[in-house]
Design a protein around this motif. Structure first.
Motif, short mmCIF file in Angstrom:
data_model
loop_
_atom_site.label_atom_id
_atom_site.label_comp_id
_atom_site.label_asym_id
_atom_site.label_seq_id
_atom_site.Cartn_x
_atom_site.Cartn_y
_atom_site.Cartn_z
N ARG A 180 -9.05 17.28 -4.19
CA ARG A 180 -9.44 16.94 -2.65
C ARG A 180 -9.18 15.17 -2.55
NH1 ARG A 180 -14.16 21.07 -0.73
NH2 ARG A 180 -13.01 22.92 -1.38
N TYR A 181 -9.20 14.52 -3.67
CA TYR A 181 -9.06 13.32 -3.59
C TYR A 181 -7.47 12.93 -3.23
CZ TYR A 181 -8.08 13.98 -8.62
OH TYR A 181 -7.42 14.43 -10.14
N PHE A 182 -6.76 13.80 -3.37
CA PHE A 182 -5.55 13.55 -2.81
C PHE A 182 -5.22 14.15 -1.13
CE2 PHE A 182 -4.07 14.31 -7.21
CZ PHE A 182 -3.49 13.19 -7.52
N THR A 183 -5.93 13.41 -0.40
CA THR A 183 -5.96 13.48 0.83
C THR A 183 -4.48 13.98 1.61
OG1 THR A 183 -5.96 11.24 1.60
CG2 THR A 183 -8.14 12.11 1.00
N ARG A 184 -4.45 14.43 2.80
CA ARG A 184 -3.49 14.51 3.38
C ARG A 184 -2.53 13.03 3.65
NH1 ARG A 184 -3.49 19.24 8.05
NH2 ARG A 184 -4.80 19.78 6.50
N LYS A 185 -3.15 12.21 4.03
CA LYS A 185 -2.90 11.01 4.25
C LYS A 185 -2.18 10.52 2.98
CE LYS A 185 -4.20 6.31 6.12
NZ LYS A 185 -5.48 5.53 6.49
N ASN A 215 0.85 -1.33 0.20
CA ASN A 215 -0.02 0.15 0.01
C ASN A 215 0.76 1.37 -0.07
OD1 ASN A 215 -2.80 -1.05 -0.16
ND2 ASN A 215 -2.32 -1.68 1.75
N VAL A 216 1.99 1.13 -0.57
CA VAL A 216 2.65 2.38 -0.88
C VAL A 216 2.60 3.02 -2.27
CG1 VAL A 216 5.13 3.25 -1.14
CG2 VAL A 216 4.63 1.60 0.46
N ALA A 230 5.01 10.68 -0.23
CA ALA A 230 6.22 11.37 0.00
C ALA A 230 6.89 10.41 0.77
CB ALA A 230 5.89 12.69 0.70
N GLY A 231 6.49 9.47 1.42
CA GLY A 231 7.31 8.41 2.22
C GLY A 231 7.50 9.10 3.82
N VAL A 232 6.62 9.92 4.15
CA VAL A 232 6.71 10.57 5.49
C VAL A 232 5.51 10.30 6.41
CG1 VAL A 232 8.41 12.29 4.37
CG2 VAL A 232 5.74 12.87 4.82
N SER A 233 5.61 10.68 7.49
CA SER A 233 4.30 10.51 8.49
C SER A 233 3.51 11.75 8.42
CB SER A 233 4.84 10.35 9.99
OG SER A 233 5.45 11.42 10.32
N LEU A 234 2.36 11.28 8.77
CA LEU A 234 1.11 12.54 8.80
C LEU A 234 1.42 13.65 9.51
CD1 LEU A 234 -1.48 13.10 7.30
CD2 LEU A 234 -2.60 12.09 9.08
N ALA A 239 12.84 13.23 -4.12
CA ALA A 239 13.41 12.52 -2.89
C ALA A 239 14.61 12.90 -2.60
CB ALA A 239 13.07 10.94 -3.06
N SER A 240 15.43 13.40 -3.51
CA SER A 240 17.00 13.82 -3.07
C SER A 240 17.04 15.34 -2.36
CB SER A 240 17.75 14.05 -4.14
OG SER A 240 17.30 14.83 -5.12
N LEU A 241 15.72 15.90 -2.23
CA LEU A 241 15.65 17.20 -1.75
C LEU A 241 15.55 17.12 -0.11
CD1 LEU A 241 13.24 18.87 -4.15
CD2 LEU A 241 15.64 19.06 -4.06
N ASP A 242 15.72 18.11 0.74
CA ASP A 242 15.51 17.88 2.04
C ASP A 242 13.90 17.87 2.14
OD1 ASP A 242 13.85 20.60 2.59
OD2 ASP A 242 15.75 21.35 1.85
N THR A 243 13.37 17.18 3.29
CA THR A 243 12.11 16.98 3.28
C THR A 243 10.92 18.04 3.16
OG1 THR A 243 12.44 15.23 5.13
CG2 THR A 243 10.26 15.95 4.96
#
Length: 212
Positions: A168-173, A63-64, A179-183, A135-139
């Motif tokens: 809006r279908y691109f939710t924050r989650k 689910n990534v 992005a591979g980061v936590s919410l 992905a090579s940039l800072d977060t």
């Protein structure tokens, strides 16, 4: 819209028309929001897909979020992984499904169709490379880059806006997953971007500066 994007859309239109005008086996599929579809072959009949309308996410079996695809995009990920599936993000997604072997036979016999298919595969490759570059940039900058790319690509009115609204279908989650980061990390960096006047956001709306 960039020249590359415009050229790819022209090629996919020609490609889809060529397939539909042929005798290749095909099936028109309609997905409802959150419906899933297998994109890579786990059997002896691999397929390729072309989206007619709507937006899908491309996910690994863990689910990534790997990629996103919308109207006119090719879904042909067999060369990238054997474990990917699509999931409808919009209320409805319409897709044509074709047997890969028959498509490849047609490509082998027609150079124009071969070129059209090549352009579409290159579009997938460019998207994956663009994500890898971000992905090579800072977060914080990675998050800004990914949001800007998605907003520019999927908001049809972005050329006329100083602030582009992310659909809006691109939710924050979903963004955090992509992005591979936590919410919580995403929210922290959205707040920092907001302090720099680069984004505006609340619980339902996220807009990013067009010049980000």
């Amino acid at each position: 819209m960039s020249t590359n994007t415009l050229d790819t859309k022209i090629q996919v239109s020609k490609f889809l028309t060529s397939l539909l005008d042929s005798t290749i086996s095909r099936e028109r599929l309609t997905l409802k929001k959150n419906d899933k579809i297998e994109l890579t072959s786990t059997n002896n009949t691999p397929y390729i897909f072309v989206i007619v309308s709507g937006v899908t996410g491309i996910f690994s079996t863990t689910n990534v979020a790997i990629d996103f695809a919308g109207e006119g995009d090719l879904l042909d990920y067999n060369v990238y992984s054997s474990q990917l599936f699509g999931k409808a993000l919009t209320d409805e997604v319409t897709i044509w499904r074709f047997e890969q072997a028959e498509v490849f036979n047609m490509i082998a016999q027609n150079q124009d169709i071969q070129i059209q298919h090549y352009h579409m595969l290159q579009a997938i490759q460019r998207r994956l490379e663009q994500k890898q570059k971000a992905a090579s940039l800072d977060t914080k900058e990675m998050i800004a880059s990914l949001i800007h790319t998605l907003a520019s690509r999927f908001n049809p009115n972005f050329d006329n806006q100083s602030m582009i609204e992310l659909p809006r279908y691109f939710t924050r989650k979903m963004i955090a997953n992509y992005a591979g980061v936590s919410l919580s990390t995403l929210t922290t960096h959205l707040q920092r971007l907001a302090e720099e006047d680069r984004v505006l956001f609340n619980t339902r709306v996220l807009l990013i500066n067009e010049t980000n």
